[in-house]
Design an enzyme around this catalytic site. Structure first.
Site, PDB file in Angstrom:
ATOM      1  CB  SER A 171       1.840  -2.712  -1.165  1.00 48.54           C
ATOM      2  OG  SER A 171       2.733  -3.282   0.048  1.00 48.54           O
ATOM      3  CG  ASP A 411       0.075   0.290   6.692  1.00 45.31           C
ATOM      4  OD1 ASP A 411       1.309  -0.835   6.677  1.00 45.31           O
ATOM      5  OD2 ASP A 411      -0.067   0.896   5.201  1.00 45.31           O
ATOM      6  CG  HIS A 457      -0.071  -2.759   3.704  1.00 45.27           C
ATOM      7  ND1 HIS A 457       1.122  -2.051   3.400  1.00 45.27           N
ATOM      8  CD2 HIS A 457       0.662  -4.237   3.136  1.00 45.27           C
ATOM      9  CE1 HIS A 457       1.862  -2.054   2.633  1.00 45.27           C
ATOM     10  NE2 HIS A 457       1.370  -3.348   2.390  1.00 45.27           N
TER      11      HIS A 457
END
Ligand code: CA
Length: 546
Positions: A171, A411, A457
């Site tokens: 991320s 995601d 994610h």
């Protein structure tokens, strides 16, 4: 103690505050349940200290976890953060120590390890703290790395022994890694997951689903979106040749699933929102999927267009949770209401409007064209700090460095296609005239991209529990860098559900998984029509979007 450290861009003056040093030995430390690395038990020494840049009245704290001398394996690891955080507390550090690497994290100079950039970026309304912004952008991780390398070599008396330096993050942590790979040659290898790069586009796209709702004047009950998601997964699961509740081919899903097929289907949710949508309680919701529910789902997945229909960005794959589209529910009036995505809203107020507000108050006057203008503004403001899409990696490649890049194919926070776009930008810039078919023999020799079926994610996915997650990435990278073992498929493990512990292999882009013999045999296939669904013409902009 003031020292000059040689960075890639000249000297970096750093004065270490010797009075700040802390060192705490920790024995028999156990960690389990982290998707980024296997469970482990080890001893380490927790060292922290602070430094300043002479001439600037600042203070940055760094933390290093040191393996015991008998487990130290001549390795160093830098780690990064998530959202507007530049570190992940101490959560990322065991991922290195268990492989004999000194593992570091920084507070970016924001005050302490818990303070994030968004808390210090504005000195007042309209007054930017550019030093903090550039620390977050790339300086802090670079300094963490060169300090950590120097410290490691001295602490373990390495003299001329080779110290292998790595990075691992997901991320914002993925973007942190790319901020180094695109500028510096300090690392031998990096694991970058679902990077939050192309920052201007990435943060504004969080608002797309909200603006779709606002423009249509319709706010779908979250339960209706949940029903559409479940129908999507049920329809698309078998398209990959294996009925396991996992949509391993979201490209085939995109080509074949029709959101309108869900219109009229009944839904019912208890008064507790599914945890994947957030943890707050909600009213019970019952109803049938309407044409507007299906239209919100379809547009949300399609991505930002301007009012002339030109594409400005793409969105999540079908099978991803409609996280940005979540609404609140009023059980007195039986209506769903707008919830502005916090990440996108804060980006606009603090980083574009320069107001110390944590979210937009409403979407009055915000149109599809406003989103494109916001992208354009942020792109200009942060092109050299946060955008992080420089596509020429020649300097890093010339050092022999290796990159393992992965992205969950379901995601819901950073579109999977974002990683594909960057990978293809690098290939096209560095290997002009080559085709997708040349990947393995060109870019794939040192930089590999893996789309992880069913993964959410930077995490396993409660909606697709049988999906694998590549938990041993750093071990794979180390073997590639130090022993020349280039991964073909990527090693992964099922982390949830009844098959937890099962090994699976993940295909390298641009190849795609396809099962035969009732889902018992997997092949990584070349499928041009599927590849093409990942490639977008962002014709709302005249500039190339890498
Ligand atoms: Ca499947």
């Amino acid at each position: 103690m003031q020292d000059l450290f040689l960075g890639d861009w000249g000297n970096i003056a750093i004065a270490i505050d010797l009075s700040s040093v802390t060192a705490t030995p920790v024995t028999n430390f156990s960690i389990s349940g982290n998707v980024m690395y296997p469970d482990a038990t080890f001893d380490y020494c927790d060292v922290t200290f602070a430094y300043t840049h002479p001439g600037r009245d600042d203070r940055t704290q760094v933390r290093y976890w040191l393996p015991t001398p008998n487990t130290f394996s001549n390795r160093y690891l830098s780690t990064g953060g998530g959202g507007f955080a530049i570190n992940s507390g101490t959560r990322s550090l065991p991922g290195g120590v268990q492989y004999g690497a000194v593992s570091g994290a920084t507070d970016g100079g924001f005050g302490n390890f818990s303070i994030q950039l968004d808390a210090v970026w504005l000195l007042d309304n309209g007054t930017e703290n550019w030093e903090a912004l550039y620390m977050f952008g790339f300086h802090a991780i670079h300094e963490l790395t060169i300090l950590g390398q120097d410290f490691t070599k001295q602490f373990y008396n390495m003299s001329d022994d080779k110290l292998y330096s790595y990075y691992q993050g997901c991320s914002e942590g993925g973007r942190d890694g790319w901020s180094q790979l695109q500028r510096f040659t300090t690392l031998d290898g990096a694991v970058t997951g679902a990077p939050a790069f192309r920052f201007a586009h990435q943060q504004v796209q969080h608002l797309w689903s909200n603006v779709v709702q606002h423009t249509l004047g319709y706010y779908p009950p979250t339960c209706a979106l949940s029903k559409i998601l479940n129908e999507t997964i049920a329809f698309c699961d078998p398209l990959d040749g294996k009925v396991d509740g996992v949509v391993s081919r979201t490209d085939l899903c995109k080509l074949q699933f029709d959101y309108n097929s869900t219109i009229g289907l009944p839904y019912s949710c208890p008064a507790v929102r599914p945890t994947v949508f957030g943890t707050w309680a909600d009213a019970a919701q019952n109803g049938t999927v309407t044409a507007l529910d299906a239209e919100v789902a379809r547009l949300s997945t399609d991505g930002i267009h301007d009012s002339q229909g030109r594409r400005a960005y793409f969105s999540y794959t079908p099978s991803s949770v409609f996280y940005d589209a979540v609404t609140s529910y009023d059980n007195i009036t039986d209506t769903a209401n707008l919830v502005i995505n916090a990440m996108g809203g804060e980006y606009v107020t603090k980083f574009l409007q320069l107001l110390n507000e944590s979210n937009l108050p409403d979407l009055e006057g915000v149109t599809y064209d406003t989103l494109v203008e916001w992208i354009d503004q942020g792109w200009h403001m942060y092109e050299d700090s946060l955008q992080t899409t420089w596509p020429d990696l020649s300097k890093f490649q010339a050092t022999g460095g290796k990159i393992l890049h992965y992205h969950g194919e379901s995601d819901f926070s950073i579109p999977t296609a974002s990683s594909v776009r960057y990978y293809e930008s690098v290939r096209n810039i560095m290997y002009p005239g080559t085709t997708f078919n040349d990947t393995e023999d060109t870019i794939g020799d040192w930089y590999r991209l893996y789309l992880v079926p069913g993964a959410a994610h930077c995490a396993a996915n409660l909606n697709e529990p049988n999906a694998p997650f590549p938990q041993t990435n750093l071990a794979v990278l180390v073997d590639w860098v130090e022993n020349g073992v280039k991964p073909s498929t990527l090693n992964a493990t099922v982390l949830l559900g009844e098959n937890a512990g099962q090994n699976q292999q993940i295909c390298a882009w641009p190849l795609r998984p396809l099962w035969s013999n009732n889902g018992t045999e997997m092949e990584c296939v070349y499928d041009q029509e599927s590849i093409d669904t990942w490639i977008y013409d962002l014709d709302a902009f005249k500039m190339p979007v890498y």
